[in-house]
Write a protein that holds these residues in place. Structure first.
Motif, PDB file in Angstrom:
ATOM      1  N   TYR A  16       0.791  -1.220   0.000  1.00 58.30           N
ATOM      2  CA  TYR A  16       0.000   0.000   0.000  1.00 58.30           C
ATOM      3  C   TYR A  16       0.828   1.276   0.000  1.00 58.30           C
ATOM      4  O   TYR A  16       0.281   2.363   0.043  1.00 58.30           O
ATOM      5  CB  TYR A  16      -0.945   0.003   1.201  1.00 58.30           C
ATOM      6  N   TYR A  62     -11.658   5.198  -7.348  1.00 57.73           N
ATOM      7  CA  TYR A  62     -12.184   3.898  -7.761  1.00 57.73           C
ATOM      8  C   TYR A  62     -11.067   2.852  -7.775  1.00 57.73           C
ATOM      9  O   TYR A  62     -11.261   1.723  -7.317  1.00 57.73           O
ATOM     10  CB  TYR A  62     -12.842   3.995  -9.134  1.00 57.73           C
ATOM     11  N   TYR A  65     -10.306   1.914  -4.233  1.00 56.23           N
ATOM     12  CA  TYR A  65     -11.354   1.033  -3.717  1.00 56.23           C
ATOM     13  C   TYR A  65     -11.147  -0.403  -4.202  1.00 56.23           C
ATOM     14  O   TYR A  65     -11.295  -1.345  -3.430  1.00 56.23           O
ATOM     15  CB  TYR A  65     -12.722   1.555  -4.153  1.00 56.23           C
ATOM     16  N   ARG A  66     -10.801  -0.570  -5.459  1.00 55.99           N
ATOM     17  CA  ARG A  66     -10.591  -1.916  -6.011  1.00 55.99           C
ATOM     18  C   ARG A  66      -9.372  -2.598  -5.423  1.00 55.99           C
ATOM     19  O   ARG A  66      -9.322  -3.813  -5.352  1.00 55.99           O
ATOM     20  CB  ARG A  66     -10.446  -1.854  -7.526  1.00 55.99           C
ATOM     21  N   SER A  67      -8.367  -1.828  -4.995  1.00 58.80           N
ATOM     22  CA  SER A  67      -7.146  -2.433  -4.495  1.00 58.80           C
ATOM     23  C   SER A  67      -7.213  -2.797  -3.019  1.00 58.80           C
ATOM     24  O   SER A  67      -6.365  -3.548  -2.528  1.00 58.80           O
ATOM     25  CB  SER A  67      -5.954  -1.504  -4.727  1.00 58.80           C
ATOM     26  N   LEU A  68      -8.220  -2.307  -2.298  1.00 58.22           N
ATOM     27  CA  LEU A  68      -8.343  -2.625  -0.873  1.00 58.22           C
ATOM     28  C   LEU A  68      -8.859  -4.045  -0.695  1.00 58.22           C
ATOM     29  O   LEU A  68      -9.602  -4.554  -1.535  1.00 58.22           O
ATOM     30  CB  LEU A  68      -9.284  -1.638  -0.189  1.00 58.22           C
ATOM     31  N   PRO A  69      -8.474  -4.690   0.419  1.00 56.79           N
ATOM     32  CA  PRO A  69      -8.963  -6.060   0.644  1.00 56.79           C
ATOM     33  C   PRO A  69     -10.477  -6.093   0.830  1.00 56.79           C
ATOM     34  O   PRO A  69     -11.074  -5.144   1.317  1.00 56.79           O
ATOM     35  CB  PRO A  69      -8.244  -6.500   1.911  1.00 56.79           C
ATOM     36  N   LYS A  70     -11.079  -7.197   0.472  1.00 57.45           N
ATOM     37  CA  LYS A  70     -12.526  -7.339   0.516  1.00 57.45           C
ATOM     38  C   LYS A  70     -13.009  -8.015   1.791  1.00 57.45           C
ATOM     39  O   LYS A  70     -14.010  -8.689   1.803  1.00 57.45           O
ATOM     40  CB  LYS A  70     -13.011  -8.145  -0.697  1.00 57.45           C
ATOM     41  N   ASP A  71     -12.320  -7.845   2.894  1.00 50.88           N
ATOM     42  CA  ASP A  71     -12.682  -8.490   4.160  1.00 50.88           C
ATOM     43  C   ASP A  71     -13.928  -7.928   4.745  1.00 50.88           C
ATOM     44  O   ASP A  71     -14.283  -6.890   4.863  1.00 50.88           O
ATOM     45  CB  ASP A  71     -11.549  -8.368   5.172  1.00 50.88           C
TER      46      ASP A  71
END
Length: 71
Positions: A16, A62, A65-71
């Motif tokens: 990051y 955007y 947002y797409r690069s953040l983890p989906k936890d």
């Protein structure tokens, strides 16, 4: 004693660390393109600068947002 193997995944901080630079560069390039478009088509008014900065900021957020983890 089992030997520790280096992880193949990059460190979370390294993953990051480029996000701020990526946001800055995306918005900066879009702002520069808007400036050049204003010089070419709009007789120096700043309509395209504002529009392109908004487009660049929207695209950069955007992408963040797409690069953040989906936890």
């Amino acid at each position: 004693m089992p030997e520790k193997r280096p992880s193949k995944e990059p460190n979370q901080y390294l993953k990051y660390s480029q996000l701020g630079l990526q946001l800055f560069v995306t918005i900066g390039i879009c702002g520069w393109l808007g400036y050049k478009m204003d010089e070419w088509w709009n007789d120096g008014r700043s309509l395209f600068v504002i529009l392109m900065i908004l487009v660049g900021a929207t695209g950069a957020i955007y992408q963040l947002y797409r690069s953040l983890p989906k936890d």
